[in-house]
Design a protein around this motif. Structure first.
Motif, mmCIF file in Angstrom:
data_model
loop_
_atom_site.group_PDB
_atom_site.id
_atom_site.type_symbol
_atom_site.label_atom_id
_atom_site.label_comp_id
_atom_site.label_asym_id
_atom_site.label_seq_id
_atom_site.Cartn_x
_atom_site.Cartn_y
_atom_site.Cartn_z
ATOM 1 N N THR A 70 4.191 11.977 -4.187
ATOM 2 C CA THR A 70 3.901 10.626 -3.707
ATOM 3 C C THR A 70 4.451 10.454 -2.303
ATOM 4 O O THR A 70 5.635 10.690 -2.055
ATOM 5 N N ASN A 71 3.607 10.049 -1.374
ATOM 6 C CA ASN A 71 4.067 9.751 -0.022
ATOM 7 C C ASN A 71 4.726 8.376 -0.004
ATOM 8 O O ASN A 71 4.282 7.453 -0.697
ATOM 9 N N THR A 72 5.783 8.253 0.757
ATOM 10 C CA THR A 72 6.519 6.994 0.821
ATOM 11 C C THR A 72 6.442 6.402 2.224
ATOM 12 O O THR A 72 6.062 7.075 3.177
ATOM 13 N N ALA A 128 1.572 3.957 3.046
ATOM 14 C CA ALA A 128 1.513 5.417 2.863
ATOM 15 C C ALA A 128 0.422 5.867 1.897
ATOM 16 O O ALA A 128 0.142 7.062 1.818
ATOM 17 N N GLU A 129 -0.208 4.948 1.187
ATOM 18 C CA GLU A 129 -1.133 5.375 0.134
ATOM 19 C C GLU A 129 -2.315 6.179 0.667
ATOM 20 O O GLU A 129 -2.883 7.011 -0.051
ATOM 21 N N HIS A 177 5.720 2.538 4.609
ATOM 22 C CA HIS A 177 4.750 1.461 4.739
ATOM 23 C C HIS A 177 3.331 2.004 4.889
ATOM 24 O O HIS A 177 3.080 2.897 5.697
ATOM 25 N N ASP A 182 -1.853 9.853 0.247
ATOM 26 C CA ASP A 182 -1.731 10.426 -1.092
ATOM 27 C C ASP A 182 -2.978 11.208 -1.476
ATOM 28 O O ASP A 182 -4.104 10.812 -1.158
ATOM 29 N N THR A 217 4.485 -2.707 -6.172
ATOM 30 C CA THR A 217 3.506 -2.253 -5.182
ATOM 31 C C THR A 217 2.442 -3.337 -5.062
ATOM 32 O O THR A 217 1.926 -3.824 -6.067
ATOM 33 N N THR A 229 -1.301 -3.712 -3.424
ATOM 34 C CA THR A 229 -2.392 -2.977 -2.800
ATOM 35 C C THR A 229 -3.699 -3.679 -3.132
ATOM 36 O O THR A 229 -3.715 -4.676 -3.861
ATOM 37 N N ARG A 238 0.831 -1.207 0.000
ATOM 38 C CA ARG A 238 0.000 0.000 0.000
ATOM 39 C C ARG A 238 0.868 1.261 0.000
ATOM 40 O O ARG A 238 0.644 2.206 0.750
ATOM 41 N N SER A 239 1.855 1.248 -0.848
ATOM 42 C CA SER A 239 2.783 2.370 -0.935
ATOM 43 C C SER A 239 3.440 2.345 -2.305
ATOM 44 O O SER A 239 3.396 1.331 -3.008
#
Length: 498
Positions: free
Chosen positions: A406-408, A412-413, A410, A416, A319, A321, A306-307
């Motif tokens: 983009t957020n990074t 992190a989505e 574990h 976003d 990725t 997800t 999820r990142s």
């Protein structure tokens, strides 16, 4: 002179024979120097899009499903993943839900839910046909999750699909059909966390040693994983998945990167890679490196849960997800992602040298919910038009441009923000460059990086549109006029000749 020439020829011939023998007999050894010889195969780099399947007894509860077997025993508050420490608080919603729907956890525990996984409408042929229509190139069903239940026929635990539950090797049925329909078959193992997954208390059935094969041997929650459990349970079961089902991709969840598993990191990679050599196949080991770098770069394939990456990664990566924003297993409160979101994510990932493994959550009866099917089919329609910018493609000199960051890290989505019409990504396939608008444009398109000083563009084609595309270049940008009669879904792909 003739004798000398003959001698030189014989020496060269012997050298070639020895070299060929060495190449033919190469085996990975259990050290990082040897494992640095590993290279991710081209078929994996070309695939780009895969399907993950979370399905099993977890699906029975239909609420709080991801970690239901853990949460249904969380009666006193939050349990720390690392230490097992219970932070005093209210019982988890799953604990209260279970008592109300199924009964007291001592009388009706998780073990008693397993026979309720009926899967009476499961049709592997239909499932895999759907995945193909969605444009997936590889499929990774869960072989066993944290709950300790094996969806395959296991020699090491009675808690497996052929003995308890459907009385049927579900995993084999999927594996056979995936291979039959020409897709790449993988397997995922989440068993490492099983040792510290359940809250073992005397007043729960988890505290009964009779069920140690499912709930793990009795111990204090948060204890280090015992070497006995590793050698007698985790390792034999992992080997069995490899030996019996021959997965081309082997995916591992977190906890494999705990210190207790260090003695098995090199052992696992060498063993798995060598089984691939034996069947003339370069296989793929995917791990997270969540707690620490258990697998150095160049020895495996890195996976982000999820990142995503905020830049181009040197090594090919993935990725994983879910279509569900809030769940992996089917749940009645499943919050779905749209096909637009997922297509844009796929493009972003490919532009940064990665691939997407997208999870579905079937119902306990074996049906895939209609909304999930629709999303998959819509992605497939997009890929039929735009697949040349994805399959076999790779990153360019830059991944793209645009204001959205983009957020990074574990999981992190969830941080976003949605993409904008100013967000573009680039991929290349052969001598063609693709500029992809992540969000369908409402007006003319301007891409700063593709200015005339950087390259002279000869022509532009909009995939899925038969008309001409007008454009111009300045020292500052490329300007593409939006074709007013173009009717296209999701990200727009412009194919550039230069």
């Amino acid at each position: 002179m003739k004798q000398l020439a003959l001698l030189i020829s014989l020496v060269l011939l012997a050298s070639c024979v020895n070299r060929n023998e060495q190449e033919e007999t190469f085996r990975y050894e259990e050290n990082w120097e040897s494992l640095q010889n590993y290279e991710i195969p081209q078929w994996m780099k070309d695939a780009k899009f895969g399907i993950f399947i979370h399905w099993g007894p977890n699906s029975v509860a239909e609420l709080h499903t991801d970690w239901y077997p853990r949460w249904m025993y969380s009666d006193k508050g939050h349990i720390n993943i690392q230490t097992g420490e219970i932070k005093a608080g209210k019982p988890h919603e799953a604990y209260l839900y279970h008592k109300e729907k199924f009964g007291d956890q001592n009388e009706f525990g998780y073990k008693d839910m397993i026979p309720m996984w009926t899967m009476e409408n499961f049709n592997p042929t239909e499932w895999v046909s759907l995945f193909k229509e969605a444009g997936a190139q590889y499929v990774i069903p869960v072989a066993e999750h944290h709950d300790g239940y094996a969806l395959y026929e296991s020699s090491y635990t009675p808690w497996n699909a052929t003995k308890v539950g459907p009385k049927y090797d579900v995993f084999k049925a999927l594996a056979d059909e995936i291979k039959k329909q020409g897709l790449i078959f993988g397997a995922s193992s989440h068993l490492a966390f099983n040792y510290n997954y359940y809250n073992q208390q005397d007043y729960f059935d988890t505290g009964n040693p009779e069920y140690a094969d499912l709930y793990a041997p009795p111990h204090e929650l948060g204890d280090s994983v015992s070497q006995e459990w590793l050698s007698d349970v985790w390792w034999p079961r992992t080997k069995e998945i490899i030996d019996k089902y021959n997965p081309d991709v082997l995916w591992f969840d977190f906890y494999l990167d705990r210190p207790e598993f260090v003695p098995y990191h090199k052992k696992l990679a060498a063993y798995y890679y060598n089984t691939g050599i034996e069947r003339d196949r370069t296989v793929v080991l995917q791990t997270k490196n969540f707690h620490f770098e258990s697998y150095p770069e160049g020895t495996h394939m890195f996976d982000l849960e999820r990142s995503k990456s905020d830049n181009i990664r040197k090594e090919y990566w993935q990725t994983d997800t879910s279509i569900g924003k809030n769940s992996w297993y089917y749940s009645k409160n499943w919050i779905p992602k749209s096909a637009q979101e997922l297509v844009a994510d796929l493009v972003d990932i490919v532009s940064k040298n990665g691939c997407l493994l997208l999870n579905i959550g079937p119902k306990k009866d074996g049906t895939i919910p209609e909304d999930q099917q629709k999303t998959l089919l819509n992605i497939g329609k997009w890929l039929k038009i735009n697949g040349e910018a994805i399959y076999g493609a790779t990153h360019w000199e830059v991944f793209g441009e645009g204001p959205t960051k983009t957020n990074t890290g574990h999981l992190a989505e969830s941080k976003d923000k949605g993409y904008t019409e100013q967000d573009f990504r680039f991929t290349i396939n052969g001598d063609k460059l693709y500029a992809i608008a992540l969000v369908p444009p409402s007006d003319s398109i301007e891409i700063d990086y593709l200015n005339v000083d950087r390259m002279k563009i000869k022509s532009i084609q909009l995939l899925g549109y038969d008309g001409e595309v007008s454009f111009s270049q300045t020292k500052e940008k490329l300007i593409i006029e939006k074709p007013e009669d173009a009717v296209l879904d999701y990200s727009w792909v412009f194919k550039l000749a230069y």
